[in-house]
Design a protein around this motif. Structure first.
Motif, PDB file in Angstrom:
ATOM      1  N   GLU A 201     -23.179  40.854  40.816  1.00 48.53           N
ATOM      2  CA  GLU A 201     -24.233  40.943  39.812  1.00 48.53           C
ATOM      3  C   GLU A 201     -23.689  40.547  38.446  1.00 48.53           C
ATOM      4  O   GLU A 201     -22.497  40.677  38.164  1.00 48.53           O
ATOM      5  CB  GLU A 201     -24.794  42.364  39.762  1.00 48.53           C
ATOM      6  N   GLY A 202     -24.600  40.082  37.588  1.00 41.77           N
ATOM      7  CA  GLY A 202     -24.167  39.740  36.243  1.00 41.77           C
ATOM      8  C   GLY A 202     -25.102  38.732  35.617  1.00 41.77           C
ATOM      9  O   GLY A 202     -26.063  38.267  36.225  1.00 41.77           O
ATOM     10  N   LYS A 203     -24.849  38.402  34.368  1.00 42.12           N
ATOM     11  CA  LYS A 203     -25.581  37.363  33.654  1.00 42.12           C
ATOM     12  C   LYS A 203     -24.754  36.087  33.723  1.00 42.12           C
ATOM     13  O   LYS A 203     -23.672  36.005  33.134  1.00 42.12           O
ATOM     14  CB  LYS A 203     -25.797  37.775  32.197  1.00 42.12           C
ATOM     15  N   TYR A 204     -25.246  35.107  34.457  1.00 42.14           N
ATOM     16  CA  TYR A 204     -24.456  33.918  34.720  1.00 42.14           C
ATOM     17  C   TYR A 204     -24.812  32.763  33.781  1.00 42.14           C
ATOM     18  O   TYR A 204     -25.988  32.554  33.483  1.00 42.14           O
ATOM     19  CB  TYR A 204     -24.695  33.414  36.151  1.00 42.14           C
ATOM     20  N   PRO A 205     -23.812  31.975  33.396  1.00 40.27           N
ATOM     21  CA  PRO A 205     -24.125  30.632  32.878  1.00 40.27           C
ATOM     22  C   PRO A 205     -24.737  29.818  34.013  1.00 40.27           C
ATOM     23  O   PRO A 205     -24.473  30.081  35.190  1.00 40.27           O
ATOM     24  CB  PRO A 205     -22.758  30.069  32.468  1.00 40.27           C
ATOM     25  N   VAL A 206     -25.554  28.821  33.688  1.00 37.09           N
ATOM     26  CA  VAL A 206     -26.208  27.999  34.710  1.00 37.09           C
ATOM     27  C   VAL A 206     -26.040  26.517  34.365  1.00 37.09           C
ATOM     28  O   VAL A 206     -26.185  26.122  33.209  1.00 37.09           O
ATOM     29  CB  VAL A 206     -27.715  28.315  34.816  1.00 37.09           C
ATOM     30  N   VAL A 207     -25.746  25.720  35.388  1.00 39.92           N
ATOM     31  CA  VAL A 207     -25.673  24.269  35.251  1.00 39.92           C
ATOM     32  C   VAL A 207     -26.815  23.644  36.047  1.00 39.92           C
ATOM     33  O   VAL A 207     -27.003  23.965  37.224  1.00 39.92           O
ATOM     34  CB  VAL A 207     -24.325  23.717  35.757  1.00 39.92           C
ATOM     35  N   ILE A 208     -27.582  22.765  35.413  1.00 42.14           N
ATOM     36  CA  ILE A 208     -28.660  22.030  36.076  1.00 42.14           C
ATOM     37  C   ILE A 208     -28.177  20.606  36.343  1.00 42.14           C
ATOM     38  O   ILE A 208     -27.662  19.943  35.449  1.00 42.14           O
ATOM     39  CB  ILE A 208     -29.923  22.004  35.199  1.00 42.14           C
ATOM     40  N   PHE A 209     -28.350  20.141  37.577  1.00 44.98           N
ATOM     41  CA  PHE A 209     -27.849  18.828  37.980  1.00 44.98           C
ATOM     42  C   PHE A 209     -28.935  17.759  37.858  1.00 44.98           C
ATOM     43  O   PHE A 209     -30.072  17.973  38.283  1.00 44.98           O
ATOM     44  CB  PHE A 209     -27.350  18.860  39.427  1.00 44.98           C
ATOM     45  N   VAL A 210     -28.559  16.597  37.326  1.00 46.83           N
ATOM     46  CA  VAL A 210     -29.472  15.455  37.209  1.00 46.83           C
ATOM     47  C   VAL A 210     -28.860  14.274  37.953  1.00 46.83           C
ATOM     48  O   VAL A 210     -27.739  13.856  37.657  1.00 46.83           O
ATOM     49  CB  VAL A 210     -29.728  15.085  35.734  1.00 46.83           C
ATOM     50  N   VAL A 290     -27.149  27.722  29.257  1.00 48.11           N
ATOM     51  CA  VAL A 290     -27.734  26.786  30.212  1.00 48.11           C
ATOM     52  C   VAL A 290     -27.228  25.390  29.877  1.00 48.11           C
ATOM     53  O   VAL A 290     -27.419  24.896  28.765  1.00 48.11           O
ATOM     54  CB  VAL A 290     -29.273  26.822  30.169  1.00 48.11           C
ATOM     55  N   TYR A 291     -26.566  24.766  30.849  1.00 46.41           N
ATOM     56  CA  TYR A 291     -25.951  23.443  30.669  1.00 46.41           C
ATOM     57  C   TYR A 291     -26.650  22.435  31.565  1.00 46.41           C
ATOM     58  O   TYR A 291     -27.205  22.784  32.603  1.00 46.41           O
ATOM     59  CB  TYR A 291     -24.461  23.487  31.010  1.00 46.41           C
ATOM     60  N   VAL A 292     -26.611  21.169  31.177  1.00 42.38           N
ATOM     61  CA  VAL A 292     -27.188  20.106  32.001  1.00 42.38           C
ATOM     62  C   VAL A 292     -26.099  19.092  32.320  1.00 42.38           C
ATOM     63  O   VAL A 292     -25.425  18.588  31.407  1.00 42.38           O
ATOM     64  CB  VAL A 292     -28.365  19.402  31.291  1.00 42.38           C
ATOM     65  N   LEU A 293     -25.921  18.815  33.610  1.00 41.39           N
ATOM     66  CA  LEU A 293     -24.917  17.868  34.082  1.00 41.39           C
ATOM     67  C   LEU A 293     -25.624  16.659  34.670  1.00 41.39           C
ATOM     68  O   LEU A 293     -26.457  16.789  35.570  1.00 41.39           O
ATOM     69  CB  LEU A 293     -24.021  18.535  35.130  1.00 41.39           C
ATOM     70  N   GLY A 294     -25.315  15.477  34.170  1.00 39.76           N
ATOM     71  CA  GLY A 294     -25.905  14.259  34.694  1.00 39.76           C
ATOM     72  C   GLY A 294     -24.852  13.324  35.238  1.00 39.76           C
ATOM     73  O   GLY A 294     -23.817  13.109  34.603  1.00 39.76           O
TER      74      GLY A 294
END
Length: 473
Positions: A201-210, A290-294
């Motif tokens: 459990e926890g508050k996670y950083p998140v990466v969104i893939f493009v 929140v990060y975005v990876l392309g």
């Protein structure tokens, strides 16, 4: 649809190439594949029983399927004498049988794949004048489709390997949870997706893939490899969640193919922006991280994503991101790939000529009619992507940016990486890493092999993962 090219090496012309010629269309073994042999004439194949005579007559699809299944069985058993003698090939295929190059290539592929465990139900694909029997195969080392292509008169004219389409059990590593999470893109449409997170459990950083160009799945599957899945799982092991989804042009190809006004916004940017908004609503995530990876085209379009989102994004991660004119890079890729062909046949020369004729159309985009298609994509798309200047658009990004590049990448080269670094290298919010020995998908390989390594099961390089983790943490 991307035109088939044949090489003296095993190559891929698949979803990670910048050319969008198959964009929005169903990929099939005749467009996005690895060639077992280079000098096949077209993607067609037609074996029969026990003669190499040239007077074969047309055979039914059922017969083609039986022949193809037997061919794969003998191939897996490395019964190369029978493969040479017991099937009817067209003229060009017979040449590579006679000179031994086909058998050598087959042996290399089968050695890599390991023992055949089973064949699944074949798919029969017709593209006149050829018929392809595509057989999903489960091998010890990896799963692939083996495609036997037949001419109308029953000769084998091509053998290739493509992305696996059969049933495949996915074993998620311990300590990781994956949840199916669709992305609602409006008008009653949604994109299947996967949210991956650590078990604790926890508050996670998140990466969104493009995704990169072409109708990619959520894992950006290419050959035997799944780059986005690799990254997602490794991030989760280090306490970072992620979200990846099937691309719109894979799920709803018709929404793109018939739209004369469609651009990269409809293809990629709009859905990435929607994903950011959705992820921000989830519980148990750190909304400030929140990060975005392309990757590839997805990396090139990150500045557009940044410009169009109203949400706060903590940072952008550019993997093998182009900086130059899209059509110029396409030309460069074809020049490179064609340069690998030694002593091209007349058929190959004709194929190259047709490709160059299509490429020349890019020189007159401004005067081209709107209903014109180039590589089966309407001219509006090409005008839009060519007018886009990622280096200029990226000047507006103020959050941290990470640029990563494989030094053995032939699709997006070190020239693009240098352009990013020259433009933003003095800015504190930009970080740069390049990796010797890594290809376009950040796995081991050599540029001269033009993606042959994509069909060898590998994983994303650990240093690449660690650099992403360090950037986020």
């Amino acid at each position: 649809m991307k035109r088939k090219i044949f090489y003296k090496v095993i190559i891929i012309t698949g979803c990670l190439t910048l050319a969008l010629t198959a964009c929005g269309k169903k990929q099939n073994p005749e467009t996005d594949t690895t060639q077992i042999t280079s000098t096949t004439s077209q993607d067609s194949t037609e074996p029969t029983s026990d003669t190499n005579s040239s007077d074969a007559t047309a055979i039914s699809k059922e017969e083609m399927q039986k022949i193809a299944e037997n061919y794969v069985k003998l191939l897996s058993e490395q019964s190369f004498d029978k493969l040479s003698s017991d099937f009817i090939y067209d003229t060009k295929m017979q040449e590579v049988i006679d000179d031994g190059s086909l058998i050598t290539s087959m042996e290399q592929i089968i050695t890599t794949l390991g023992a055949l465990k089973n064949q699944q139900t074949p798919e029969i694909i017709e593209q006149k004048p050829y018929t392809t029997v595509s057989i999903p195969c489960n091998f010890e080392a990896q799963n692939v489709n083996i495609n036997i292509v037949f001419t109308e008169d029953g000769k084998i004219t091509g053998i290739n390997v493509s992305n696996y389409t059969g049933e495949e059990e996915k074993i998620v590593p311990e300590g990781i949870i994956e949840e199916e999470m669709a992305l609602d893109i409006g008008n009653g449409m949604s994109l299947p997706g996967t949210f991956t997170k650590p078990e604790q459990e926890g508050k996670y950083p998140v990466v969104i893939f493009v995704h990169g160009s072409g109708p990619n799945d959520r894992d950006e599957t290419v050959g035997a490899n799944k780059p986005f899945q690799d990254i997602a799982w490794e991030l989760a092991k280090q306490g970072i969640a992620s979200y990846r989804y099937d691309k719109r042009t894979k799920v709803y190809p018709e929404s793109f193919i018939g739209d004369k006004d469609a651009t990269v916004y409809e293809e990629t940017v709009e859905d990435a922006v929607t994903a950011i908004t959705m992820i921000k609503t989830l519980e148990n995530i750190d909304t400030d991280k929140v990060y975005v990876l392309g990757h590839s085209l997805g990396g090139e379009l990150l500045p557009q994503v940044a410009e169009n989102t109203t949400e706060t994004v903590a940072g952008y991660i550019f993997l093998a991101a182009p900086t130059r004119k899209f059509t110029d890079i396409m030309k460069e890729q074809y020049e490179f790939l064609f340069g690998l062909i030694e002593n091209p046949s007349e058929e190959q020369k004709e194929e190259m000529k047709k490709t160059y004729e299509e490429l020349e159309k890019f020189d007159n985009l401004d005067s081209t009619e709107e209903d014109t298609q180039i590589f089966n994509t309407y001219v509006a798309y090409w005008k839009d992507i060519n007018n886009y200047q990622p280096l200029v658009a990226a000047e507006k990004i103020e959050v941290p940016c990470l640029v990563l590049q494989g030094e053995e990448d032939y699709q997006v080269t070190m020239e693009d990486f240098t352009n990013w670094k020259d433009k933003f290298g003095e800015k504190e919010n930009w970080t740069f890493h390049s990796y010797p020995g890594l290809t376009h998908i950040f796995m081991q390989g050599e540029r001269k092999n033009a993606g042959a390594e994509y069909y060898i099961k590998q994983s994303i390089d650990k240093q690449v993962i660690q650099d992403i983790v360090n950037f986020i943490k």
